[in-house]
Scaffold this motif. Structure first.
Motif, PDB file in Angstrom:
ATOM      1  N   PHE A 181       0.842  -1.201   0.000  1.00 27.41           N
ATOM      2  CA  PHE A 181       0.000   0.000   0.000  1.00 27.41           C
ATOM      3  C   PHE A 181       0.878   1.251   0.000  1.00 27.41           C
ATOM      4  O   PHE A 181       0.656   2.181  -0.774  1.00 27.41           O
ATOM      5  CB  PHE A 181      -0.932   0.011   1.218  1.00 27.41           C
ATOM      6  CG  PHE A 181      -1.880   1.179   1.239  1.00 27.41           C
ATOM      7  CD1 PHE A 181      -3.076   1.134   0.534  1.00 27.41           C
ATOM      8  CD2 PHE A 181      -1.580   2.329   1.963  1.00 27.41           C
ATOM      9  CE1 PHE A 181      -3.949   2.218   0.540  1.00 27.41           C
ATOM     10  CE2 PHE A 181      -2.442   3.416   1.971  1.00 27.41           C
ATOM     11  CZ  PHE A 181      -3.629   3.360   1.259  1.00 27.41           C
ATOM     12  N   LEU A 182       1.882   1.255   0.861  1.00 27.90           N
ATOM     13  CA  LEU A 182       2.762   2.411   0.980  1.00 27.90           C
ATOM     14  C   LEU A 182       3.514   2.680  -0.317  1.00 27.90           C
ATOM     15  O   LEU A 182       3.580   3.825  -0.790  1.00 27.90           O
ATOM     16  CB  LEU A 182       3.749   2.184   2.133  1.00 27.90           C
ATOM     17  CG  LEU A 182       4.767   3.292   2.396  1.00 27.90           C
ATOM     18  CD1 LEU A 182       4.067   4.598   2.734  1.00 27.90           C
ATOM     19  CD2 LEU A 182       5.697   2.874   3.546  1.00 27.90           C
ATOM     20  N   SER A 183       4.075   1.648  -0.910  1.00 28.05           N
ATOM     21  CA  SER A 183       4.838   1.850  -2.147  1.00 28.05           C
ATOM     22  C   SER A 183       3.924   2.305  -3.282  1.00 28.05           C
ATOM     23  O   SER A 183       4.333   3.090  -4.152  1.00 28.05           O
ATOM     24  CB  SER A 183       5.580   0.571  -2.540  1.00 28.05           C
ATOM     25  OG  SER A 183       4.682  -0.457  -2.908  1.00 28.05           O
ATOM     26  N   SER A 184       2.675   1.850  -3.269  1.00 30.53           N
ATOM     27  CA  SER A 184       1.717   2.252  -4.298  1.00 30.53           C
ATOM     28  C   SER A 184       1.371   3.732  -4.181  1.00 30.53           C
ATOM     29  O   SER A 184       1.338   4.462  -5.183  1.00 30.53           O
ATOM     30  CB  SER A 184       0.436   1.413  -4.195  1.00 30.53           C
ATOM     31  OG  SER A 184       0.710   0.038  -4.381  1.00 30.53           O
ATOM     32  N   VAL A 185       1.114   4.179  -2.955  1.00 27.58           N
ATOM     33  CA  VAL A 185       0.805   5.596  -2.738  1.00 27.58           C
ATOM     34  C   VAL A 185       2.027   6.445  -3.065  1.00 27.58           C
ATOM     35  O   VAL A 185       1.915   7.515  -3.687  1.00 27.58           O
ATOM     36  CB  VAL A 185       0.337   5.841  -1.293  1.00 27.58           C
ATOM     37  CG1 VAL A 185       0.075   7.331  -1.055  1.00 27.58           C
ATOM     38  CG2 VAL A 185      -0.924   5.036  -0.982  1.00 27.58           C
ATOM     39  N   ARG A 186       3.185   5.960  -2.680  1.00 25.19           N
ATOM     40  CA  ARG A 186       4.440   6.687  -2.951  1.00 25.19           C
ATOM     41  C   ARG A 186       4.638   6.866  -4.467  1.00 25.19           C
ATOM     42  O   ARG A 186       5.075   7.929  -4.919  1.00 25.19           O
ATOM     43  CB  ARG A 186       5.598   5.911  -2.335  1.00 25.19           C
ATOM     44  CG  ARG A 186       6.920   6.652  -2.292  1.00 25.19           C
ATOM     45  CD  ARG A 186       7.955   5.777  -1.609  1.00 25.19           C
ATOM     46  NE  ARG A 186       7.700   5.604  -0.186  1.00 25.19           N
ATOM     47  CZ  ARG A 186       8.280   4.681   0.570  1.00 25.19           C
ATOM     48  NH1 ARG A 186       9.140   3.825   0.033  1.00 25.19           N
ATOM     49  NH2 ARG A 186       8.011   4.602   1.855  1.00 25.19           N
ATOM     50  N   ASN A 187       4.291   5.846  -5.219  1.00 28.71           N
ATOM     51  CA  ASN A 187       4.418   5.921  -6.678  1.00 28.71           C
ATOM     52  C   ASN A 187       3.503   6.997  -7.261  1.00 28.71           C
ATOM     53  O   ASN A 187       3.907   7.771  -8.138  1.00 28.71           O
ATOM     54  CB  ASN A 187       4.077   4.562  -7.294  1.00 28.71           C
ATOM     55  CG  ASN A 187       4.185   4.559  -8.798  1.00 28.71           C
ATOM     56  OD1 ASN A 187       5.184   4.970  -9.365  1.00 28.71           O
ATOM     57  ND2 ASN A 187       3.130   4.085  -9.464  1.00 28.71           N
ATOM     58  N   VAL A 188       2.269   7.062  -6.766  1.00 31.18           N
ATOM     59  CA  VAL A 188       1.337   8.089  -7.233  1.00 31.18           C
ATOM     60  C   VAL A 188       1.815   9.474  -6.803  1.00 31.18           C
ATOM     61  O   VAL A 188       1.766  10.439  -7.572  1.00 31.18           O
ATOM     62  CB  VAL A 188      -0.087   7.815  -6.702  1.00 31.18           C
ATOM     63  CG1 VAL A 188      -1.027   8.975  -7.046  1.00 31.18           C
ATOM     64  CG2 VAL A 188      -0.624   6.506  -7.269  1.00 31.18           C
ATOM     65  N   ALA A 189       2.304   9.591  -5.577  1.00 34.03           N
ATOM     66  CA  ALA A 189       2.767  10.879  -5.051  1.00 34.03           C
ATOM     67  C   ALA A 189       3.873  11.465  -5.917  1.00 34.03           C
ATOM     68  O   ALA A 189       3.966  12.695  -6.084  1.00 34.03           O
ATOM     69  CB  ALA A 189       3.252  10.714  -3.614  1.00 34.03           C
ATOM     70  N   SER A 190       4.691  10.608  -6.493  1.00 30.79           N
ATOM     71  CA  SER A 190       5.810  11.084  -7.306  1.00 30.79           C
ATOM     72  C   SER A 190       5.343  11.832  -8.555  1.00 30.79           C
ATOM     73  O   SER A 190       6.099  12.601  -9.152  1.00 30.79           O
ATOM     74  CB  SER A 190       6.704   9.907  -7.719  1.00 30.79           C
ATOM     75  OG  SER A 190       6.015   9.048  -8.615  1.00 30.79           O
ATOM     76  N   LYS A 191       4.084  11.636  -8.931  1.00 29.61           N
ATOM     77  CA  LYS A 191       3.525  12.291 -10.113  1.00 29.61           C
ATOM     78  C   LYS A 191       2.934  13.665  -9.781  1.00 29.61           C
ATOM     79  O   LYS A 191       2.459  14.364 -10.681  1.00 29.61           O
ATOM     80  CB  LYS A 191       2.460  11.397 -10.750  1.00 29.61           C
ATOM     81  CG  LYS A 191       2.985  10.023 -11.150  1.00 29.61           C
ATOM     82  CD  LYS A 191       1.860   9.116 -11.617  1.00 29.61           C
ATOM     83  CE  LYS A 191       2.384   7.710 -11.919  1.00 29.61           C
ATOM     84  NZ  LYS A 191       1.296   6.786 -12.307  1.00 29.61           N
ATOM     85  N   TYR A 192       2.924  14.010  -8.496  1.00 28.55           N
ATOM     86  CA  TYR A 192       2.342  15.283  -8.045  1.00 28.55           C
ATOM     87  C   TYR A 192       3.376  16.053  -7.217  1.00 28.55           C
ATOM     88  O   TYR A 192       3.215  16.229  -6.001  1.00 28.55           O
ATOM     89  CB  TYR A 192       1.085  15.030  -7.208  1.00 28.55           C
ATOM     90  CG  TYR A 192      -0.060  14.429  -7.994  1.00 28.55           C
ATOM     91  CD1 TYR A 192      -1.054  15.240  -8.543  1.00 28.55           C
ATOM     92  CD2 TYR A 192      -0.148  13.057  -8.186  1.00 28.55           C
ATOM     93  CE1 TYR A 192      -2.117  14.698  -9.251  1.00 28.55           C
ATOM     94  CE2 TYR A 192      -1.205  12.496  -8.906  1.00 28.55           C
ATOM     95  CZ  TYR A 192      -2.187  13.332  -9.433  1.00 28.55           C
ATOM     96  OH  TYR A 192      -3.234  12.800 -10.139  1.00 28.55           O
ATOM     97  N   PRO A 193       4.443  16.534  -7.840  1.00 20.61           N
ATOM     98  CA  PRO A 193       5.525  17.188  -7.085  1.00 20.61           C
ATOM     99  C   PRO A 193       5.110  18.477  -6.386  1.00 20.61           C
ATOM    100  O   PRO A 193       5.782  18.908  -5.453  1.00 20.61           O
ATOM    101  CB  PRO A 193       6.575  17.459  -8.176  1.00 20.61           C
ATOM    102  CG  PRO A 193       5.804  17.499  -9.462  1.00 20.61           C
ATOM    103  CD  PRO A 193       4.710  16.495  -9.295  1.00 20.61           C
TER     104      PRO A 193
END
Length: 331
Positions: A181-193
């Motif tokens: 879950f954490l790595s998935s959210v982290r991946n999405v977060a990287s698209k919204y700097p």
């Protein structure tokens, strides 16, 4: 004219949902309601807590206003709420937590939104007995569902000009499930700097929330943690009676208050209608009826701040419909 499914629910549900529809009508928005049962009401009529006819209605209308429905503890039929979310793939539970001046709370200026993944985790209900003295529940987390709820949270942050998204997890212990879950959210977060992003272990988040809730803006969590945090957060702004919510997916949105059926006061006409009316506010905003939704919201805030025509839990002595009438008159 809009079309929507109306699910009065159990306990105090019919009373508070009637208040919500009355306010919508008074705001001048014409909705044709298709009334359907869920929960105990459906069991009594169809011997099925989630009739296919109800599902068909929501699928057709794509919007529903729903009251609370009963789920027995440790026995009886499976939660109709959970089954509904899974059948319609209502993958996001969104709960805005905002202080309303006049509501009984120790905090001011709380304005946060909780995004809870709504279809998996322990709430998938995969459990069984191991012998006669042990029970096992299986927790399922998938990358697809995790990235989907994270994407909705970040998209909302951009649309509503929010500043920060916080991901809560227990990946220090559950390294595979919560780790995914954490790595998935982290991946999405990287698209919204441009959106501030932070990660907090969930038990630490609970402590920080009751100390400084104003530090949080948008929170995204797996199903179980999101459920627990939503309830606790409601307590920060005056209780479940003033917190609305929506279960939403690609095909449908079901708006419902966060409180339960309150069978001890059902039928007495004293239930607080605020959460249900604020669900109406969310529903109208979803329909694009921004002016009507703002009129209702401002009127609710005025009546609670005034503190005169409010229900017992808000410090008054007036009935559900008395408070509803005051909100309508103030509009």
């Amino acid at each position: 004219m809009y079309k929507a499914t109306l699910i009065p629910g159990d306990g105090i549900g019919p009373e508070v949902i009637k208040a919500a529809t009355s306010v919508i009508e008074a705001a001048g928005v014409n909705i044709q309601w298709d009334e359907k049962p869920i929960g105990q009401a459906a069991m009594a009529k169809y011997n099925n807590p989630l009739p296919q006819d109800t599902i068909n209605s929501i699928e057709s209308n794509r919007i529903a206003l729903k009251g609370p429905s009963t789920t027995e503890i440790g026995k009886g039929f499976r939660s109709a709420n959970i089954s509904l979310r899974q059948r319609l793939n209502l993958y996001a539970n969104i709960r805005p937590i905002r202080t309303i001046e006049g509501a009984n709370t120790k905090f001011k200026d709380i304005d946060l939104v909780i995004f809870r993944e709504n279809t998996e985790d322990l709430y998938m209900g995969i459990e069984h007995m191991v012998g006669k003295d042990a029970a096992e529940s299986i927790k399922i987390i998938t990358r697809e569902a995790s990235e989907r709820i994270a994407s909705m949270a970040f998209s909302y942050a951009v649309k509503e000009k929010r500043r920060k998204v916080t991901c809560a997890h227990k990946a220090n212990v559950m390294k595979l499930s919560d780790g995914l879950f954490l790595s998935s959210v982290r991946n999405v977060a990287s698209k919204y700097p441009d959106i501030e992003y932070e990660e907090v272990i969930v038990d630490s988040l609970f402590m920080k929330m009751v100390m400084n809730p104003e530090n949080y803006d948008i929170l995204v969590l797996p199903n179980l943690y999101g459920d627990l945090l939503s309830e606790m957060s409601a307590g920060l702004v005056g209780g479940l009676g003033v917190v609305p919510g929506v279960n939403i997916g690609v095909e449908a949105a079901v708006f419902e208050p966060t409180h339960g059926t309150a069978p001890d006061i059902a039928g007495k006409g004293i239930a607080n209608p605020t959460a249900a009316i604020l669900c109406a506010v969310m529903l109208l905003k979803h329909l694009g009826e921004k002016a009507a939704s703002e009129r209702i919201y401002n009127s609710v805030c005025h009546v609670i701040k005034e503190g005169k025509y409010v229900t017992r839990d808000l410090g008054g002595s007036y009935s559900t419909m008395d408070m509803t009438k005051a909100i309508i008159d103030n509009m």
